[in-house]
Motif scaffolding. Structure first.
Motif, mmCIF file in Angstrom:
data_model
loop_
_atom_site.group_PDB
_atom_site.id
_atom_site.type_symbol
_atom_site.label_atom_id
_atom_site.label_comp_id
_atom_site.label_asym_id
_atom_site.label_seq_id
_atom_site.Cartn_x
_atom_site.Cartn_y
_atom_site.Cartn_z
ATOM 1 N N GLY A 202 2.626 0.096 2.679
ATOM 2 C CA GLY A 202 2.499 0.502 1.275
ATOM 3 C C GLY A 202 3.418 -0.448 0.352
ATOM 4 O O GLY A 202 2.967 -1.618 0.443
ATOM 5 N N ALA A 203 4.482 -0.366 -0.304
ATOM 6 C CA ALA A 203 5.054 -1.225 -1.166
ATOM 7 C C ALA A 203 5.742 -2.398 -0.241
ATOM 8 O O ALA A 203 6.078 -3.238 -0.898
ATOM 9 N N ASN B 19 -2.517 2.449 8.539
ATOM 10 C CA ASN B 19 -1.224 2.721 8.175
ATOM 11 C C ASN B 19 0.224 3.176 8.545
ATOM 12 O O ASN B 19 -0.135 3.474 9.866
ATOM 13 N N THR C 103 -0.183 -1.328 7.426
ATOM 14 C CA THR C 103 0.173 -1.517 6.165
ATOM 15 C C THR C 103 1.262 -0.393 5.870
ATOM 16 O O THR C 103 1.426 0.514 6.549
ATOM 17 N N ALA D 122 -4.821 -5.492 -3.173
ATOM 18 C CA ALA D 122 -4.253 -3.984 -3.272
ATOM 19 C C ALA D 122 -3.168 -3.714 -4.226
ATOM 20 O O ALA D 122 -3.279 -2.731 -4.639
ATOM 21 N N GLY E 238 4.264 -3.950 2.086
ATOM 22 C CA GLY E 238 3.223 -5.186 2.469
ATOM 23 C C GLY E 238 2.893 -4.495 3.696
ATOM 24 O O GLY E 238 2.280 -3.485 3.926
ATOM 25 N N VAL F 116 4.850 -4.386 -7.961
ATOM 26 C CA VAL F 116 4.358 -3.722 -9.018
ATOM 27 C C VAL F 116 4.649 -2.685 -9.299
ATOM 28 O O VAL F 116 5.531 -1.904 -8.630
ATOM 29 N N ALA G 275 -5.837 2.332 -1.788
ATOM 30 C CA ALA G 275 -5.361 0.949 -1.562
ATOM 31 C C ALA G 275 -5.534 0.445 -0.232
ATOM 32 O O ALA G 275 -5.706 -0.645 -0.065
ATOM 33 N N GLY G 276 -5.563 1.337 0.797
ATOM 34 C CA GLY G 276 -5.775 1.147 2.036
ATOM 35 C C GLY G 276 -7.279 0.542 2.247
ATOM 36 O O GLY G 276 -7.806 -0.529 2.981
ATOM 37 N N LEU H 177 -3.239 -8.345 0.491
ATOM 38 C CA LEU H 177 -2.163 -7.556 -0.291
ATOM 39 C C LEU H 177 -2.089 -7.843 -1.702
ATOM 40 O O LEU H 177 -1.578 -6.912 -2.550
ATOM 41 N N ALA I 54 3.726 0.945 -9.247
ATOM 42 C CA ALA I 54 2.645 1.793 -8.831
ATOM 43 C C ALA I 54 2.079 3.083 -9.472
ATOM 44 O O ALA I 54 3.081 3.853 -9.942
HETATM 45 P P1 ADP Z 1 -2.845 3.753 2.625
HETATM 46 O O1 ADP Z 1 -3.388 3.650 1.264
HETATM 47 O O2 ADP Z 1 -3.909 3.761 3.837
HETATM 48 O O3 ADP Z 1 -2.133 5.107 2.751
HETATM 49 P P2 ADP Z 1 -0.559 2.107 2.364
HETATM 50 O O4 ADP Z 1 0.178 2.961 1.449
HETATM 51 O O5 ADP Z 1 0.170 1.350 3.422
HETATM 52 O O6 ADP Z 1 -1.771 2.652 3.095
HETATM 53 O O7 ADP Z 1 -1.275 0.861 1.305
HETATM 54 C C1 ADP Z 1 -2.143 -0.035 1.887
HETATM 55 C C2 ADP Z 1 -1.731 -1.338 1.083
HETATM 56 O O8 ADP Z 1 -1.903 -1.128 -0.481
HETATM 57 C C3 ADP Z 1 -0.584 -1.886 1.361
HETATM 58 O O9 ADP Z 1 -0.282 -2.786 2.561
HETATM 59 C C4 ADP Z 1 -0.093 -2.671 -0.023
HETATM 60 O O10 ADP Z 1 -0.722 -3.924 0.258
HETATM 61 C C5 ADP Z 1 -0.885 -1.866 -1.036
HETATM 62 N N1 ADP Z 1 0.057 -1.041 -1.791
HETATM 63 C C6 ADP Z 1 0.430 0.300 -1.510
HETATM 64 N N2 ADP Z 1 1.279 0.740 -2.050
HETATM 65 C C7 ADP Z 1 1.861 -0.280 -2.913
HETATM 66 C C8 ADP Z 1 2.931 -0.232 -3.921
HETATM 67 N N3 ADP Z 1 3.609 0.705 -4.365
HETATM 68 N N4 ADP Z 1 3.006 -1.853 -4.304
HETATM 69 C C9 ADP Z 1 2.403 -2.830 -3.845
HETATM 70 N N5 ADP Z 1 1.281 -2.649 -2.943
HETATM 71 C C10 ADP Z 1 1.252 -1.546 -2.613
#
Ligand code: ADP
Length: 297
Positions: A213-214, A180, A211, A272, A216, A235, A243-244, A269, A237
């Protein structure tokens, strides 16, 4: 077939209005036990994609180990457990009214686990299969798994999380590295994610996915000239924990089902994004029928 090598534990979550001060005892407003561990989470997500999955994990010979095993057996048809005379791994998660958390983990079994030395993993993995590792086992144990996979022609996904700076796995042994944003920053010192992906690719992983987060994910490698950003579905959240793990498990499941890398990432994606709209870590993972609907899209 997906082989997930990693930890399985019990997560005990306490919710309360505020954190206790040192020496203070507070009653939780709510508390619950659940199956956890990145290995278990990713194996369950992969299995729900419809891929055949084996989880290789380590448990203590104690009542908690038996409970974790029973939870795993409800989700997975092939769980290979190495048993140790140690307390099973567990985490206590304390969450205050603002959503801040404290986590304390006991990881004796993960630290004792050396899959190549202690299990039949090296004989079971074959070309065409996928091996998934995370950062919970000792770096040397993870490296031994990745090396065995490379020798057997098995594709590998390394989710380098959590990061133990003192004992990082060798990224050069991973066909695909998934981290991430905060891990990418910690590992490279780069704040710019395209630059961080380049720095991680320079450490030897054939494909790097960060990754966002929101936003992608960013992917670099597999013959592409530059980093490609794949957007996440929009979406609302609610809870992004886990999610990871949904992302990594679904990526592995998608690849095992024959998806090319970009399609596998898009599938991950989509899955998640569903998970972040619901509370819980493993509880929020899309069901098998939700995954099937995503595959058909
Ligand atoms: P981690 O959960 O390890 O902190 P991330 O925050 O990057 O990693 O989230 C992992 C994956 O979860 C992202 O690549 C995305 O696909 C999905 N995701 C996380 N937050 C959101 C969000 N707010 N909206 C849509 N998808 C999300």
């Amino acid at each position: 077939h997906v082989h997930v090598v990693g930890n399985a534990c019990i997560d005990t979550t306490f919710r309360l209005g505020r954190f206790p001060a040192a020496g203070e005892t507070l009653n939780a407003t709510a508390y619950a036990d659940g199956l956890g561990g990145k290995g278990a989470n990713q194996a369950v997500a992969a299995a729900r994609t419809g891929a055949a999955v084996t989880l290789w994990t380590a448990l203590g010979k104690d009542p908690l180990g038996a409970w974790i095993r029973s939870q795993l057996d409800m989700e997975l048809s092939d769980v290979q457990v190495s048993e140790f005379d140690l307390p099973s791994d567990r985490s206590t998660i304390v969450i205050d009214a603002g959503g801040e958390n404290f986590i304390v983990s006991g990881v004796a079994c993960s630290e004792a686990f050396d899959p190549i030395a202690q299990t039949a993993l090296a004989r079971r993995i074959t070309p065409g299969e996928i091996l998934v590792c995370q950062g919970n086992l000792r770096g040397a144990a993870t490296n031994a798994c990745l090396r065995a996979a490379r020798k057997n022609g098995t594709r590998t996904i390394l989710n380098a999380s959590p990061i133990d700076e003192a004992a990082l796995p060798d990224f050069g042994l991973a066909d695909m590295l998934v981290v991430n944003q905060s891990e990418a920053k910690a590992l490279t010192g780069q704040m710019d994610m395209a630059a961080a992906a380049g720095a991680l690719a320079a450490k030897g992983a054939a494909t790097v996915a960060i990754t966002l987060g929101a936003e992608g994910c960013l992917v670099l490698g597999h013959g592409q000239a530059g980093a490609l950003c794949l957007p996440a579905p929009h979406v609302k959240a609610l809870d992004t924990s886990g999610a990871g793990d949904v992302f990594c498990g679904c990526l592995a499941g998608g690849l095992a089902r024959g998806m090319p890398i970009t399609s596998g990432l898009k599938f991950a994606l989509a899955a998640a994004a569903i998970s972040v709209t619901r509370p819980g870590t493993l509880l929020s993972c899309p069901s098998a029928s939700e995954m099937a609907a995503l595959v058909d899209q």
